[in-house]
Enzyme design. Structure first.
Site, PDB file in Angstrom:
ATOM      1  N   THR A 126       0.807  -1.220   0.000  1.00  0.00           N
ATOM      2  CA  THR A 126       0.000   0.000   0.000  1.00  0.00           C
ATOM      3  C   THR A 126       0.841   1.271   0.000  1.00  0.00           C
ATOM      4  O   THR A 126       1.953   1.281   0.542  1.00  0.00           O
ATOM      5  CB  THR A 126      -0.905   0.003   1.257  1.00  0.00           C
ATOM      6  OG1 THR A 126      -1.424   1.319   1.459  1.00  0.00           O
ATOM      7  CG2 THR A 126      -0.144  -0.379   2.512  1.00  0.00           C
ATOM      8  N   GLU A 128       0.344   3.543   1.887  1.00  0.00           N
ATOM      9  CA  GLU A 128       0.507   3.917   3.299  1.00  0.00           C
ATOM     10  C   GLU A 128       1.935   3.650   3.777  1.00  0.00           C
ATOM     11  O   GLU A 128       2.361   4.197   4.780  1.00  0.00           O
ATOM     12  CB  GLU A 128      -0.475   3.132   4.180  1.00  0.00           C
ATOM     13  CG  GLU A 128      -1.934   3.460   3.948  1.00  0.00           C
ATOM     14  CD  GLU A 128      -2.388   4.760   4.607  1.00  0.00           C
ATOM     15  OE1 GLU A 128      -1.923   5.062   5.715  1.00  0.00           O
ATOM     16  OE2 GLU A 128      -3.188   5.477   3.991  1.00  0.00           O
ATOM     17  N   TYR A 150      -1.417  -0.049  10.946  1.00  0.00           N
ATOM     18  CA  TYR A 150      -1.715  -0.738   9.687  1.00  0.00           C
ATOM     19  C   TYR A 150      -0.520  -0.663   8.742  1.00  0.00           C
ATOM     20  O   TYR A 150      -0.077  -1.679   8.184  1.00  0.00           O
ATOM     21  CB  TYR A 150      -2.947  -0.090   9.038  1.00  0.00           C
ATOM     22  CG  TYR A 150      -3.164  -0.450   7.586  1.00  0.00           C
ATOM     23  CD1 TYR A 150      -3.633  -1.706   7.205  1.00  0.00           C
ATOM     24  CD2 TYR A 150      -2.906   0.483   6.565  1.00  0.00           C
ATOM     25  CE1 TYR A 150      -3.835  -2.027   5.866  1.00  0.00           C
ATOM     26  CE2 TYR A 150      -3.110   0.169   5.225  1.00  0.00           C
ATOM     27  CZ  TYR A 150      -3.572  -1.093   4.882  1.00  0.00           C
ATOM     28  OH  TYR A 150      -3.761  -1.406   3.558  1.00  0.00           O
ATOM     29  N   LYS A 154       1.899  -3.601   7.257  1.00  0.00           N
ATOM     30  CA  LYS A 154       2.050  -3.815   5.811  1.00  0.00           C
ATOM     31  C   LYS A 154       3.521  -3.762   5.405  1.00  0.00           C
ATOM     32  O   LYS A 154       3.939  -4.445   4.461  1.00  0.00           O
ATOM     33  CB  LYS A 154       1.254  -2.769   5.037  1.00  0.00           C
ATOM     34  CG  LYS A 154      -0.240  -3.055   4.948  1.00  0.00           C
ATOM     35  CD  LYS A 154      -0.555  -4.163   3.945  1.00  0.00           C
ATOM     36  CE  LYS A 154      -2.037  -4.376   3.758  1.00  0.00           C
ATOM     37  NZ  LYS A 154      -2.351  -5.519   2.891  1.00  0.00           N
TER      38      LYS A 154
HETATM   39  P1  NDP Z   1     -11.298  -4.726   2.346  1.00  0.00           P
HETATM   40  O1  NDP Z   1     -11.070  -3.868   3.528  1.00  0.00           O
HETATM   41  O2  NDP Z   1     -12.527  -4.501   1.516  1.00  0.00           O
HETATM   42  O3  NDP Z   1     -11.305  -6.258   2.822  1.00  0.00           O
HETATM   43  C1  NDP Z   1     -10.372  -6.864   3.666  1.00  0.00           C
HETATM   44  C2  NDP Z   1     -10.547  -8.377   3.542  1.00  0.00           C
HETATM   45  O4  NDP Z   1      -9.703  -9.051   4.473  1.00  0.00           O
HETATM   46  C3  NDP Z   1     -11.968  -8.845   3.799  1.00  0.00           C
HETATM   47  O5  NDP Z   1     -12.308  -9.805   2.827  1.00  0.00           O
HETATM   48  C4  NDP Z   1     -11.860  -9.484   5.188  1.00  0.00           C
HETATM   49  O6  NDP Z   1     -12.804 -10.495   5.413  1.00  0.00           O
HETATM   50  C5  NDP Z   1     -10.474 -10.083   5.080  1.00  0.00           C
HETATM   51  N1  NDP Z   1      -9.920 -10.429   6.402  1.00  0.00           N
HETATM   52  C6  NDP Z   1      -9.781  -9.633   7.481  1.00  0.00           C
HETATM   53  N2  NDP Z   1      -9.205 -10.312   8.492  1.00  0.00           N
HETATM   54  C7  NDP Z   1      -8.989 -11.567   8.046  1.00  0.00           C
HETATM   55  C8  NDP Z   1      -8.433 -12.739   8.611  1.00  0.00           C
HETATM   56  N3  NDP Z   1      -7.979 -12.762   9.877  1.00  0.00           N
HETATM   57  N4  NDP Z   1      -8.354 -13.865   7.856  1.00  0.00           N
HETATM   58  C9  NDP Z   1      -8.817 -13.877   6.582  1.00  0.00           C
HETATM   59  N5  NDP Z   1      -9.372 -12.798   5.982  1.00  0.00           N
HETATM   60  C10 NDP Z   1      -9.444 -11.659   6.712  1.00  0.00           C
HETATM   61  O7  NDP Z   1     -10.012  -4.674   1.393  1.00  0.00           O
HETATM   62  P2  NDP Z   1      -9.760  -3.889   0.010  1.00  0.00           P
HETATM   63  O8  NDP Z   1     -10.439  -4.575  -1.085  1.00  0.00           O
HETATM   64  O9  NDP Z   1      -9.962  -2.430   0.210  1.00  0.00           O
HETATM   65  O10 NDP Z   1      -8.178  -4.115  -0.129  1.00  0.00           O
HETATM   66  C11 NDP Z   1      -7.645  -5.390  -0.463  1.00  0.00           C
HETATM   67  C12 NDP Z   1      -6.206  -5.470   0.042  1.00  0.00           C
HETATM   68  O11 NDP Z   1      -5.442  -4.412  -0.536  1.00  0.00           O
HETATM   69  C13 NDP Z   1      -6.059  -5.298   1.561  1.00  0.00           C
HETATM   70  O12 NDP Z   1      -4.973  -6.091   1.974  1.00  0.00           O
HETATM   71  C14 NDP Z   1      -5.718  -3.822   1.729  1.00  0.00           C
HETATM   72  O13 NDP Z   1      -4.999  -3.607   2.911  1.00  0.00           O
HETATM   73  C15 NDP Z   1      -4.873  -3.593   0.486  1.00  0.00           C
HETATM   74  N6  NDP Z   1      -4.883  -2.245  -0.041  1.00  0.00           N
HETATM   75  C16 NDP Z   1      -6.062  -1.613  -0.296  1.00  0.00           C
HETATM   76  C17 NDP Z   1      -6.071  -0.329  -0.811  1.00  0.00           C
HETATM   77  C18 NDP Z   1      -7.346   0.358  -1.160  1.00  0.00           C
HETATM   78  O14 NDP Z   1      -7.307   1.573  -1.431  1.00  0.00           O
HETATM   79  N7  NDP Z   1      -8.476  -0.328  -1.234  1.00  0.00           N
HETATM   80  C19 NDP Z   1      -4.816   0.399  -1.066  1.00  0.00           C
HETATM   81  C20 NDP Z   1      -3.631  -0.404  -0.875  1.00  0.00           C
HETATM   82  C21 NDP Z   1      -3.674  -1.668  -0.348  1.00  0.00           C
HETATM   83  P3  NDP Z   1     -14.221 -10.196   6.151  1.00  0.00           P
HETATM   84  O15 NDP Z   1     -15.182  -9.915   5.038  1.00  0.00           O
HETATM   85  O16 NDP Z   1     -14.493 -11.454   6.852  1.00  0.00           O
HETATM   86  O17 NDP Z   1     -14.021  -9.023   7.060  1.00  0.00           O
HETATM   87  P1  GDP Z   2      -6.793   5.260   3.988  1.00  0.00           P
HETATM   88  O1  GDP Z   2      -5.947   6.144   3.129  1.00  0.00           O
HETATM   89  O2  GDP Z   2      -6.595   3.805   3.722  1.00  0.00           O
HETATM   90  O3  GDP Z   2      -6.708   5.600   5.420  1.00  0.00           O
HETATM   91  O4  GDP Z   2      -8.291   5.518   3.469  1.00  0.00           O
HETATM   92  P2  GDP Z   2      -9.501   6.372   4.097  1.00  0.00           P
HETATM   93  O5  GDP Z   2     -10.484   6.511   3.009  1.00  0.00           O
HETATM   94  O6  GDP Z   2      -9.973   5.768   5.381  1.00  0.00           O
HETATM   95  O7  GDP Z   2      -8.858   7.793   4.431  1.00  0.00           O
HETATM   96  C1  GDP Z   2      -8.281   8.620   3.444  1.00  0.00           C
HETATM   97  C2  GDP Z   2      -7.985   9.979   4.042  1.00  0.00           C
HETATM   98  O8  GDP Z   2      -9.215  10.670   4.311  1.00  0.00           O
HETATM   99  C3  GDP Z   2      -7.230   9.930   5.391  1.00  0.00           C
HETATM  100  O9  GDP Z   2      -6.210  10.874   5.359  1.00  0.00           O
HETATM  101  C4  GDP Z   2      -8.291  10.324   6.411  1.00  0.00           C
HETATM  102  O10 GDP Z   2      -7.783  10.998   7.555  1.00  0.00           O
HETATM  103  C5  GDP Z   2      -9.135  11.278   5.583  1.00  0.00           C
HETATM  104  N1  GDP Z   2     -10.494  11.479   6.134  1.00  0.00           N
HETATM  105  C6  GDP Z   2     -11.076  12.664   6.386  1.00  0.00           C
HETATM  106  N2  GDP Z   2     -12.301  12.483   6.900  1.00  0.00           N
HETATM  107  C7  GDP Z   2     -12.501  11.152   6.985  1.00  0.00           C
HETATM  108  C8  GDP Z   2     -13.605  10.353   7.430  1.00  0.00           C
HETATM  109  O11 GDP Z   2     -14.633  10.850   7.874  1.00  0.00           O
HETATM  110  N3  GDP Z   2     -13.455   9.003   7.334  1.00  0.00           N
HETATM  111  C9  GDP Z   2     -12.313   8.419   6.830  1.00  0.00           C
HETATM  112  N4  GDP Z   2     -12.242   7.088   6.724  1.00  0.00           N
HETATM  113  N5  GDP Z   2     -11.253   9.151   6.419  1.00  0.00           N
HETATM  114  C10 GDP Z   2     -11.346  10.499   6.488  1.00  0.00           C
END
Ligand code: NDP
Ligand code: GDP
Length: 338
Positions: A126, A128, A150, A154
């Protein structure tokens, strides 16, 4: 021969889009979901693919379970998308996040190593990782400065992926993906929180919503295109790390303004800091309020990614940028709230 992909976190936004992509490429897709009493497959349902995937119970915390599954499924490719992925939650649950998002990667890599070192492995890293780093735009050479539990977890997963590549010659690649969004994005993330709230305001179900830091800027892309980058990373001659981004940054404030513009509302900002509000220019109604509960203990103001290595080596490029992405997400949330 037909390839088999094993995707952890099949219930996630990315899990759904990646499964959809791989089914279209004629893969057999096996999806790992957490064995909860009531698992939610709504994203797979929305894409109409739930019945096309073999679903197996997994937990990244249980290495024995992962090994059994990998031995039985015999995947060609493993995509590790599962994580405790919400930054705010990671401040409240740092140990759990470290275990799932960090150690969980090693549990899965061990399962691969003990089963078949020929399996290709993708780790979801990520932007992040860059956190407070002051180098822009960020590429594969930019120093990391993670600033949440987090992101630290990662970073561990990122290095374990490289370590298993170097130690055991496993084809282990990792994508440093910048924020990516879609109509399937979790409601707790800022983009979807806003599109959902603005759609509900439009349909009269909500008066206003609270928000955190309005001025952070993020590089937001479209998840459906980002999963293509993941797949491409496992089709190369050698494993590596790649940034996937749009190379554009916009603020949360701009995101809000653009969403309201779609429903014909102009937002006027008043006050500052924790007293700032956004009003409907025409009616004077307060629609957005800053609430410090949504501030984070540590924050960084900007991410912007340089994806030129992915373009050069993978032929990957983003098509959907800020305005188009918001249009797609708003259209979906307006429809859901009709
Ligand atoms: P989500 O937050 O939508 O989903 C996270 C997934 O992880 C869910 O399917 C959840 O299952 C599963 N999970 C959580 N804990 C466990 C566990 N202990 N064992 C097995 N499965 C588990 O993820 P995104 O689609 O947003 O992202 C996918 C991946 O990419 C993640 O690793 C995220 O950190 C990474 N990522 C995402 C970004 C983004 O902008 N979306 C950016 C960069 C990286 P359940 O449904 O049961 O909770
Ligand atoms: P992240 O980049 O994975 O933390 O994705 P988020 O969508 O949770 O947050 C993106 C950015 O939006 C971060 O810098 C947060 O601090 C900012 N942010 C501002 N207001 C909010 C809010 O109400 N909810 C969340 N989730 N993020 C917020």
């Amino acid at each position: 021969m037909k390839k088999t992909a094993f995707i952890t976190g099949i219930t996630s936004q990315d899990g759904a889009y990646l499964a959809h992509l791989l089914l279209n490429k004629d893969y057999t897709v096996v999806g790992g979901f957490r064995g909860l009493s009531n698992p939610v497959f709504s994203r797979l349902d929305e894409l109409g693919i739930t019945n096309k995937i073999r679903l197996v119970e997994i937990d990244l915390l249980d290495s024995g379970n992962l090994t059994t599954i990998i031995k039985e499924v015999k995947p060609t490719e493993v995509y590790n998308l599962a994580a405790q992925s919400f930054v705010s939650h990671s401040f409240r649950n740092p140990v759990l996040t470290g275990n799932v998002t960090g150690i969980g990667v090693t549990n899965l890599l061990e399962a691969v190593r003990m089963t078949d070192k020929g399996i290709r492995f993708y780790q979801a890293s990520t932007s992040e990782l860059f956190g407070k780093t002051q180098q822009f735009p960020q590429n594969e050479e930019t120093p990391f400065y993670p600033c949440s539990p987090y992101a630290v977890a990662k970073l561990y997963g990122y290095w374990m992926t490289i370590n298993y590549r170097e130690s055991y010659n496993i084809f282990a690649s990792t994508g440093i993906l910048f924020n990516h969004e879609s109509p399937l994005r979790g409601i707790e993330f800022v983009t979807r929180k806003i599109t959902d709230a603005v759609a509900r305001i439009h349909s009269g179900k909500l008066d206003s919503f609270d928000i955190g830091n309005l001025d952070v800027k993020r590089d937001w892309g479209y998840a459906k295109e980002y999963v293509e980058g993941m797949w491409k990373m496992l089709q190369t001659d050698k494993p590596d790390a790649y940034v996937i981004a749009t190379n554009e940054a916009h603020s949360v404030r701009e995101w809000i303004e653009t969403c309201f513009n779609i429903i014909g509302t102009t937002i006027i900002w008043e006050g500052s800091g924790v007293n700032e509000t956004g009003r409907d220019e025409k009616t004077g109604q307060v629609r957005v309020k800053v609430n410090p509960d949504f501030f984070r203990p540590a924050e960084f103001n900007l991410t912007i990614g340089d994806y030129s290595k992915a373009r050069r080596e993978l032929g990957w490029e983003p098509e959907t940028k800020f305005a188009k992405l918001i249009e797609i997400m708003m259209r979906a949330d307006l429809k859901r709230n009709e």
